[in-house]
Design a protein around this motif. Structure first.
Motif, PDB file in Angstrom:
ATOM      1  N   MET A  52      39.558  48.586 126.447  1.00  0.00           N
ATOM      2  CA  MET A  52      40.464  49.723 126.555  1.00  0.00           C
ATOM      3  C   MET A  52      39.632  50.991 126.728  1.00  0.00           C
ATOM      4  O   MET A  52      38.686  51.236 126.001  1.00  0.00           O
TER       5      MET A  52
ATOM      6  N   VAL B 102      42.399  56.347 126.708  1.00  0.00           N
ATOM      7  CA  VAL B 102      43.681  55.706 126.389  1.00  0.00           C
ATOM      8  C   VAL B 102      43.744  55.414 124.894  1.00  0.00           C
ATOM      9  O   VAL B 102      44.776  55.651 124.245  1.00  0.00           O
TER      10      VAL B 102
ATOM     11  N   GLU C   3      48.989  47.316 124.662  1.00  0.00           N
ATOM     12  CA  GLU C   3      48.931  46.330 125.731  1.00  0.00           C
ATOM     13  C   GLU C   3      49.120  46.961 127.107  1.00  0.00           C
ATOM     14  O   GLU C   3      48.417  46.607 128.069  1.00  0.00           O
ATOM     15  N   ARG C   4      50.047  47.907 127.217  1.00  0.00           N
ATOM     16  CA  ARG C   4      50.470  48.387 128.537  1.00  0.00           C
ATOM     17  C   ARG C   4      49.771  49.650 129.029  1.00  0.00           C
ATOM     18  O   ARG C   4      49.529  49.801 130.226  1.00  0.00           O
ATOM     19  N   TRP C   5      49.480  50.558 128.132  1.00  0.00           N
ATOM     20  CA  TRP C   5      48.951  51.840 128.588  1.00  0.00           C
ATOM     21  C   TRP C   5      47.606  51.736 129.305  1.00  0.00           C
ATOM     22  O   TRP C   5      47.369  52.505 130.250  1.00  0.00           O
ATOM     23  N   PRO C   6      46.712  50.808 128.921  1.00  0.00           N
ATOM     24  CA  PRO C   6      45.454  50.723 129.668  1.00  0.00           C
ATOM     25  C   PRO C   6      45.653  50.425 131.147  1.00  0.00           C
ATOM     26  O   PRO C   6      44.898  50.909 131.993  1.00  0.00           O
ATOM     27  N   SER C   7      46.676  49.623 131.507  1.00  0.00           N
ATOM     28  CA  SER C   7      46.923  49.304 132.924  1.00  0.00           C
ATOM     29  C   SER C   7      47.952  50.222 133.552  1.00  0.00           C
ATOM     30  O   SER C   7      47.819  50.611 134.728  1.00  0.00           O
ATOM     31  N   ASP C   8      48.998  50.599 132.787  1.00  0.00           N
ATOM     32  CA  ASP C   8      50.061  51.435 133.346  1.00  0.00           C
ATOM     33  C   ASP C   8      49.736  52.922 133.290  1.00  0.00           C
ATOM     34  O   ASP C   8      50.369  53.723 134.000  1.00  0.00           O
ATOM     35  N   GLY C   9      48.805  53.290 132.435  1.00  0.00           N
ATOM     36  CA  GLY C   9      48.500  54.702 132.243  1.00  0.00           C
ATOM     37  C   GLY C   9      49.285  55.280 131.076  1.00  0.00           C
ATOM     38  O   GLY C   9      50.349  54.774 130.696  1.00  0.00           O
TER      39      GLY C   9
END
Length: 425
Positions: A1, A5, A47-53
């Motif tokens: 990560m 983020v 889970e999501r913010w690293p890929s979704d921003g």
């Protein structure tokens, strides 16, 4: 990560946890559900913010996610028909239920956690966990107990709130006095967590917690009747917080090390906060003198801090006044940590040997507390017992968790060791 983020998630947790849990509690009337869904929303963010921003409004994202997860949970649990129906308030335009004159969910949550059916210890612990967002381990450290023990206490407290159907509201004026002591104790400990944050990965200071504690203390003080003992203590607590917060900018050095009070740049202290705090202290001291009334715990602590805040330089500190105030405090609140602080004051007024003699009586109750060993190390160093002082510093370092405090203790230990061996620091 990515570090940015991770920092955004940590910041959102610090700033939004209490608000999200309070909002969920108001809507679903289930403290366990609120805490679990808030935690699940943050887990999803990890889970999501690293890929979704990171979303533009992290707090809104967490709130929406937590609400959706709560509704999904309730839909799966047919036994919660009443709460299931209430969940659809999300799309209901009808007026919300009246929950009191104070429009602050977090304050209502504190009063819910501080219901008189709970023990005082349970009230404080539960609110530190739910409102302050502290981990079970951090709450356990505040009470000097094992993490498993604290986890069991928190579980029992939440179960009791559910079984007693404790309402989510600020109590009526006639009920406030019964809740005031527990609420003030909670706010004080939340402030202390921000003042010197526990947890190895936490920032040394948490201004989000100190600021929130000050804000809520102002609200509570405004609710309490003028002239009441409860309002007097709230005034003392607010003064204590303001005088302590005034030193925040001077408490940590540029390289992340805690700066002791006697080494702080007093020019960096916030004079506006000091002036407000001193005004509140003088208000209470004058009223107590007029009414011949005894000062409470927070009033005495604020008076002690007022002595420090009023001294232009460390050498101008009125240690005799501080020793006397700690003596009064010990009489109304016998506590080993208070005795520890009185020993420090005595060492300044009389001598390090006299202070150390007082301190040694606290070995059993405070052996697991880093402040005891850090204080002992300083006094041992002052009476030329470097080997014993270094051992005490080692024990304090092992017990401390605040990064700035650990850095300070390591520097003090290493400096003492170097001076003893003659090596350069």
């Amino acid at each position: 990560m990515a570090s940015d983020v991770a920092a955004a998630i940590a910041r959102a947790h610090r700033e939004e946890w209490a608000r999200v849990v309070a909002g969920l509690t108001r809507r679903f009337r289930d403290l366990d559900l609120a805490e679990e869904m808030a935690a699940e929303a943050f887990a999803i963010a990890v889970e999501r913010w690293p890929s979704d921003g990171v979303p533009p409004n992290p707090g809104a994202w967490i709130t929406t996610t937590a609400n959706r997860k709560a509704i999904d949970r309730l839909r799966r649990e047919a036994r919660r028909d009443e709460l299931h129906q209430e969940a659809f308030m999300l799309s209901d335009d009808s007026p919300a239920e009246d929950v009191g004159v104070v429009e602050d969910d977090r304050l209502r949550l504190i009063f819910t956690c501080c219901h008189p059916t709970l023990s005082m210890e349970a009230r404080v612990a539960l609110t530190l966990r739910i409102v302050g967002g502290l981990t079970v381990a951090e709450v356990a450290r505040a009470f000097l107990v094992q993490e498993t023990t604290m986890g069991q206490r928190l579980t029992r407290a939440k179960a009791k709130i559910a079984a007693a159907r404790i309402p989510f509201r600020v109590p009526e004026r006639e009920d406030l006095a019964a809740r005031a002591a527990g609420v003030l104790a909670v706010l004080y400990l939340i402030f202390n967590e921000g003042y010197l944050a526990s947890g190895e990965a936490s920032d040394p200071l948490r201004p989000d917690l100190t600021g929130e504690a000050i804000r809520l203390t102002r609200l509570v003080r405004g609710l309490l009747p003028t002239g009441s003992a409860e309002r007097a203590e709230a005034t003392g607590l607010l003064a204590l917080m303001l005088l302590t917060e005034a030193r925040a900018e001077a408490r940590v050095s540029a390289d992340g090390e805690l700066v002791r009070l006697d080494e702080q740049d007093r020019g960096a202290w916030d004079r506006a906060l000091i002036d407000e705090g001193l005004s509140l202290v003088h208000e209470r001291m004058d009223a107590a003198a007029r009414d011949a009334g005894a000062l409470g715990r927070y009033q005495l602590l604020s008076a002690i801090n007022a002595v420090h805040a009023s001294a232009p330089a460390p050498g101008d500190t009125d240690w005799s006044r501080i020793v006397a105030l700690y003596g009064q405090l010990e009489r109304i609140d016998p506590n080993p940590l208070i005795t520890l602080n009185r020993a420090i004051a005595v060492s300044e007024l009389a001598s390090p040997r006299v202070g150390l003699a007082l301190l040694e009586r606290l070995t059993v109750p405070l052996d697991g507390h880093h402040a005891f060993h850090a204080t002992r190390a300083e006094l041992l160093a002052r009476i030329d017992r470097p080997a014993d002082a270094i051992a005490a510093f080692d024990r304090a370092i092992a017990l401390a968790s605040n990064t700035a405090e650990v850095a300070h203790l390591i520097r003090r230990r290493d400096g003492l060791a170097a001076s003893t061996t003659g090596e350069p620091t």
